[in-house]
Motif scaffolding. Structure first.
Motif, PDB file in Angstrom:
ATOM      1  N   TRP A 282      -6.659   0.412   0.210  1.00 20.61           N
ATOM      2  CA  TRP A 282      -5.898  -0.528   1.043  1.00 20.61           C
ATOM      3  C   TRP A 282      -5.909  -1.918   0.417  1.00 20.61           C
ATOM      4  O   TRP A 282      -4.917  -2.643   0.467  1.00 20.61           O
ATOM      5  N   THR A 283      -7.053  -2.270  -0.188  1.00 20.32           N
ATOM      6  CA  THR A 283      -7.128  -3.568  -0.866  1.00 20.32           C
ATOM      7  C   THR A 283      -6.079  -3.617  -1.963  1.00 20.32           C
ATOM      8  O   THR A 283      -5.340  -4.586  -2.109  1.00 20.32           O
ATOM      9  N   ASP A 286      -2.646  -3.973  -0.526  1.00 31.03           N
ATOM     10  CA  ASP A 286      -2.388  -5.351  -0.082  1.00 31.03           C
ATOM     11  C   ASP A 286      -2.043  -6.245  -1.261  1.00 31.03           C
ATOM     12  O   ASP A 286      -1.181  -7.102  -1.174  1.00 31.03           O
ATOM     13  N   GLN A 287      -2.764  -6.033  -2.350  1.00 35.34           N
ATOM     14  CA  GLN A 287      -2.563  -6.924  -3.494  1.00 35.34           C
ATOM     15  C   GLN A 287      -1.265  -6.625  -4.238  1.00 35.34           C
ATOM     16  O   GLN A 287      -0.610  -7.521  -4.730  1.00 35.34           O
ATOM     17  N   PRO A 290       2.336  -6.883  -0.548  1.00 39.81           N
ATOM     18  CA  PRO A 290       1.861  -7.283   0.775  1.00 39.81           C
ATOM     19  C   PRO A 290       2.676  -6.711   1.945  1.00 39.81           C
ATOM     20  O   PRO A 290       2.098  -6.278   2.917  1.00 39.81           O
ATOM     21  N   GLN A 294       1.373   0.992   5.907  1.00 32.50           N
ATOM     22  CA  GLN A 294       0.209   1.765   5.464  1.00 32.50           C
ATOM     23  C   GLN A 294      -0.039   2.884   6.459  1.00 32.50           C
ATOM     24  O   GLN A 294      -0.007   2.666   7.667  1.00 32.50           O
TER      25      GLN A 294
END
Ligand SMILES: [Zn+2]
Length: 480
Positions: A282-283, A286-287, A290, A294
């Motif tokens: 998930w990180t 996000d990066q 954005p 999900q």
């Protein structure tokens, strides 16, 4: 006709007449009573290969204009570069047997790069003992089977043997090109850039490969990107692109980003990221992008409910199927909070004494997991929207991209070879048997001879910019 030829002189006959005559003569020579069909076929194959058409490759090579010993443009900088050594010999195995020829060697001092203009003219691989055409076929075997088996199977298809070691060397050489190439160029060569998709699904997952040495297992990160048809509620066929990297998230993330860029990620209508609960994924999501949807893989969500159930009721409880049905029902309605509420109702029922702590822990684990992923568990909404709710694509990718070649009984990979093979397998599954070798060669060549590509995305992405610190921390957390 044989007699006529002797009388008239060969040049007066057409090519067809000559070939027909040759065929007749060879048939006379090879045929014997009681021949089976297989024997006839093999004799015919042999005739075509050896007798009927003497390999004209060497003859054609000899018709090339002699190479002039003048300065030639360096393929990297374009500067005219004089001959450094004349008439260096090279022998390559071709489909028509070995061929030897001579050509001049040039060396550009500025780039510290040596090159053979004739090799480039012939589009031969820069290194190695094979022509491009033969290398392509050897590689096709090498990425699909263990090397010993490749050598045996090769012998079934071709007369000229290829050693186990040559399969290994070709995989190492082309695998290295795969790693060294500009990854964006490679992705474009493997599967050309198209208009941005309406819906692009990204799935990422890790699995372990058997490695030689002190650390017996190493994680391979695999991603699959595919276009999804919301109306048909199905993936668009042949739209999959695979990325596979052994060596951690720090190295995987930039390669994935290049693949996403070739899919015009910033213009895609809807990016859907499906994954298990691993926080790093998930990180990463996000990066890299954005604004996206999900989704927590449905099976992982149910599995966590069942882990809790087993903690409370025991592994053998006859009530487990009932629990599962209820959890699935509530999750399908898109309401993880309802599951949480029902599980919390169990807290006062947990018996005191032995096992109490473990049971409370099981409840807490589930509640924490569902709360952390609540936004990713709106399954009803996702389904109504025609989006996928399972990460089946990446789970099957583990099998058909990596494990089918890299996780055979008794296999242990040297880490360097494992890294290369993972890249090769991803390229192979993305572009297919006919195109992947040429794509790798082209991307590798262009990486060193063309100006750097203009990037739409300016690497505004943390792993690439700040090195591997984030990802290392993430991996440590994941392994704890
Ligand atoms: Zn140069």
């Amino acid at each position: 006709m044989a007699r006529k030829i002797r009388k008239k002189g060969l040049r007066e006959y057409s090519k067809e007449e000559l070939l027909r005559e040759l065929g007749e003569r060879l048939a006379d020579e090879k045929f014997h009573d009681g021949m089976t069909m297989s024997e006839m076929e093999l004799a015919a194959e042999e005739m075509v290969r050896r007798d009927a058409a003497p390999p004209p490759v060497a003859a054609m090579l000899s018709r090339m204009k002699p190479e002039k010993p003048t300065a030639k443009a360096c393929p990297r900088c374009g500067k005219r570069t004089p001959v450094k050594a004349r008439d260096r010999e090279r022998t390559v195995k071709s489909l028509a047997g070995p061929v030897t020829f001579q050509r001049n060697y040039h060396y550009c001092e500025k780039c510290q790069h040596g090159f053979y203009p004739v090799d480039r003219l012939l589009d031969l691989p820069e290194e190695g003992e094979l022509t491009g055409e033969l290398e392509k076929r050897v590689l096709d075997f090498a990425v699909n089977d263990v090397y010993g088996e490749c050598a045996a199977r090769w012998g079934l298809h071709y007369r000229e043997p290829v050693s186990e070691n040559l399969f290994r060397r070709v995989a190492a050489r082309v695998g290295e090109q795969c790693e060294a190439a500009d990854q964006g160029r490679l992705q474009e060569a493997l599967k050309p850039r198209e208009e941005a998709a309406e819906v692009l699904v990204v799935e990422v997952d890790g699995s372990m490969l058997p490695i030689r040495g002190q650390e017996p297992w190493k994680e391979a990160k695999v991603a699959v990107l595919y276009r999804h048809d919301q109306k048909a509620k199905a993936p668009i066929p042949r739209s999959s692109r695979y990325v596979a990297v052994v060596n951690g998230l720090g190295e995987f993330a930039p390669v994935l980003e290049e693949a996403l860029e070739v899919e015009n990620i910033d213009e895609v209508g809807k990016v859907v990221w499906v994954g298990d609960g691993a926080v790093c994924n998930w990180t990463l999501a996000d990066q890299l992008r954005p604004r996206r949807v999900q989704i927590l893989d449905w099976h992982h969500a149910v599995e966590h409910a069942m882990d809790c159930a087993k903690g409370l009721l025991g592994d053998e409880s006859p009530w487990l199927p009932v629990w599962q049905r209820r959890a699935e029902q509530l999750l399908a309605a898109g309401d993880p909070d309802a599951v949480i509420a029902e599980v919390m109702d169990c807290v006062p029922l947990v018996p005191r004494g032995r096992g109490q702590r473990e049971m409370l822990q099981a409840i807490e684990d589930l509640v924490r997991y569902y709360r952390a992923n609540a936004q990713r568990m709106k399954y009803r909404l996702f389904r109504d929207d025609g989006l996928p709710i399972g990460s089946g694509a990446v789970e099957s990718a583990h099998r058909h991209v990596l494990q089918t070649r890299m996780k055979r009984a008794g296999q242990r990979w040297a880490i360097r070879n494992a890294r290369r093979m993972a890249r090769l397998r991803a390229a192979y599954r993305t572009a297919g048997a006919r195109r992947f070798h040429e794509a790798i060669r082209r991307a590798h060549r262009d990486t060193f001879t063309r100006a750097p590509r203009a990037r739409a995305r300016r690497q505004h992405f943390r792993y690439a910019r700040y090195g591997t610190r984030d990802s290392d921390r993430c991996e440590r957390a994941a392994s704890n």
